[in-house]
Scaffold this motif. Structure first.
Motif, PDB file in Angstrom:
ATOM      1  N   TYR A 111      18.993 -31.970  11.080  1.00  0.00           N
ATOM      2  CA  TYR A 111      19.262 -30.918  10.262  1.00  0.00           C
ATOM      3  C   TYR A 111      19.425 -31.621   9.027  1.00  0.00           C
ATOM      4  N   LYS A 112      17.812 -31.419   8.593  1.00  0.00           N
ATOM      5  CA  LYS A 112      17.931 -32.196   7.211  1.00  0.00           C
ATOM      6  C   LYS A 112      17.745 -30.358   6.189  1.00  0.00           C
ATOM      7  N   GLY A 113      18.100 -31.290   5.120  1.00  0.00           N
ATOM      8  CA  GLY A 113      18.420 -29.612   4.497  1.00  0.00           C
ATOM      9  C   GLY A 113      19.572 -29.374   4.019  1.00  0.00           C
ATOM     10  N   LYS A 114      19.626 -28.568   2.609  1.00  0.00           N
ATOM     11  CA  LYS A 114      20.750 -28.188   1.424  1.00  0.00           C
ATOM     12  C   LYS A 114      21.301 -27.397   1.650  1.00  0.00           C
ATOM     13  N   LEU A 115      22.881 -27.060   2.746  1.00  0.00           N
ATOM     14  CA  LEU A 115      23.329 -26.027   2.734  1.00  0.00           C
ATOM     15  C   LEU A 115      23.596 -25.042   1.041  1.00  0.00           C
ATOM     16  N   GLY A 116      22.978 -24.087   1.248  1.00  0.00           N
ATOM     17  CA  GLY A 116      23.399 -22.588   0.122  1.00  0.00           C
ATOM     18  C   GLY A 116      21.527 -22.986  -0.320  1.00  0.00           C
TER      19      GLY A 116
ATOM     20  N   ASN B  36      25.614 -32.079   2.103  1.00  0.00           N
ATOM     21  CA  ASN B  36      24.595 -31.550   1.150  1.00  0.00           C
ATOM     22  C   ASN B  36      24.669 -30.011   0.927  1.00  0.00           C
ATOM     23  N   SER B  37      24.401 -29.706  -0.035  1.00  0.00           N
ATOM     24  CA  SER B  37      24.370 -28.772  -0.846  1.00  0.00           C
ATOM     25  C   SER B  37      24.282 -28.473  -2.426  1.00  0.00           C
ATOM     26  N   THR B  38      23.936 -27.656  -2.365  1.00  0.00           N
ATOM     27  CA  THR B  38      23.887 -27.178  -4.021  1.00  0.00           C
ATOM     28  C   THR B  38      25.145 -26.816  -5.249  1.00  0.00           C
ATOM     29  N   PRO B  39      24.992 -26.983  -6.113  1.00  0.00           N
ATOM     30  CA  PRO B  39      26.068 -27.788  -6.978  1.00  0.00           C
ATOM     31  C   PRO B  39      26.485 -25.667  -6.858  1.00  0.00           C
ATOM     32  N   ASP B  40      26.583 -24.892  -6.584  1.00  0.00           N
ATOM     33  CA  ASP B  40      27.504 -23.846  -6.394  1.00  0.00           C
ATOM     34  C   ASP B  40      27.533 -22.994  -4.854  1.00  0.00           C
ATOM     35  N   PHE B  41      27.655 -23.945  -3.558  1.00  0.00           N
ATOM     36  CA  PHE B  41      27.882 -23.814  -2.756  1.00  0.00           C
ATOM     37  C   PHE B  41      29.407 -23.966  -2.252  1.00  0.00           C
ATOM     38  N   VAL B  42      29.961 -23.438  -2.039  1.00  0.00           N
ATOM     39  CA  VAL B  42      32.030 -23.513  -1.585  1.00  0.00           C
ATOM     40  C   VAL B  42      32.442 -23.426  -0.933  1.00  0.00           C
ATOM     41  N   ASP B  43      31.367 -23.010   0.845  1.00  0.00           N
ATOM     42  CA  ASP B  43      32.048 -23.851   2.180  1.00  0.00           C
ATOM     43  C   ASP B  43      31.656 -24.753   2.930  1.00  0.00           C
ATOM     44  N   GLN B  44      32.018 -25.771   2.142  1.00  0.00           N
ATOM     45  CA  GLN B  44      32.158 -27.584   2.816  1.00  0.00           C
ATOM     46  C   GLN B  44      33.192 -27.143   3.663  1.00  0.00           C
TER      47      GLN B  44
ATOM     48  N   ILE C 192      32.044 -28.232   7.893  1.00  0.00           N
ATOM     49  CA  ILE C 192      33.126 -29.998   8.718  1.00  0.00           C
ATOM     50  C   ILE C 192      33.799 -29.190   9.213  1.00  0.00           C
ATOM     51  N   ASN C 193      34.150 -27.470   9.526  1.00  0.00           N
ATOM     52  CA  ASN C 193      34.545 -27.089  10.727  1.00  0.00           C
ATOM     53  C   ASN C 193      33.974 -27.188  12.273  1.00  0.00           C
ATOM     54  N   GLY C 194      32.421 -27.407  11.767  1.00  0.00           N
ATOM     55  CA  GLY C 194      31.679 -27.819  13.010  1.00  0.00           C
ATOM     56  C   GLY C 194      32.691 -29.174  13.461  1.00  0.00           C
ATOM     57  N   VAL C 195      32.650 -29.879  13.061  1.00  0.00           N
ATOM     58  CA  VAL C 195      33.676 -31.046  13.529  1.00  0.00           C
ATOM     59  C   VAL C 195      35.168 -31.667  13.604  1.00  0.00           C
TER      60      VAL C 195
END
Length: 155
Positions: A51-56, A101-109, A113-116
């Motif tokens: 799971y390498k990468g950036k959300l958004g 790890n997300s883009t500045p406009d990503f708002v679904d953190q 985290i609901n995954g954990v």
């Protein structure tokens, strides 16, 4: 005799790995009184960073949730070590800290985290209900998408 939490893990089809060794100047967990402070756990499985990468950008919310869940499994591995293999000693998951790890406009953190969070409730039931933070990070170690730390109470 298998404990209640071990039976639940088996029912869920979750294999708890050996806890990951620290890769820098820290330890996987510290016990202080009845609290266990677990260092940030990353998306490592069988020695491979996933799971390498950036959300958004390069990752979906669903992939982020899977990454967070894997962090949770690694948290459980640290808890198992802290309780000498007896996860029934966990009285409460007190708090999770989720870093995405997300883009500045990503708002679904929080959704990521609901995954954990969902995993902790699945495994520990009411003892898994916790306080938490879900925050964005411009980057995380090794380019991973999610990192999660934990405070738990044990007996």
């Amino acid at each position: 005799m298998t404990g209640i939490v071990d039976a639940r893990l088996k029912e869920l089809g979750i294999e708890v790995p050996q806890p990951a060794k620290a890769v820098a100047n820290y330890v996987g967990y510290v016990t202080s009184g009845k609290n266990v402070f677990i260092s940030g756990q990353i998306t490592i499985k069988d020695g491979e960073v996933l799971y390498k990468g950036k959300l958004g950008d390069t990752m979906s919310v669903e992939e982020g949730q899977e990454a967070a869940r894997l962090c949770g499994i690694n948290i459980i591995a640290q808890l198992s070590a802290a309780t000498d293999g007896n996860l029934d000693r966990v009285k409460r998951i007190v708090k999770l800290g989720g870093f995405v790890n997300s883009t500045p406009d990503f708002v679904d953190q929080p959704k990521v985290i609901n995954g954990v969070s969902d995993l902790m409730v699945e495994v520990f039931g009411d003892k898994g209900v916790h306080a938490r933070a879900a925050v964005s990070a411009p980057s995380l170690p090794l380019g991973i998408a999610v990192e999660v730390d934990c405070i738990a109470e044990i007996d």
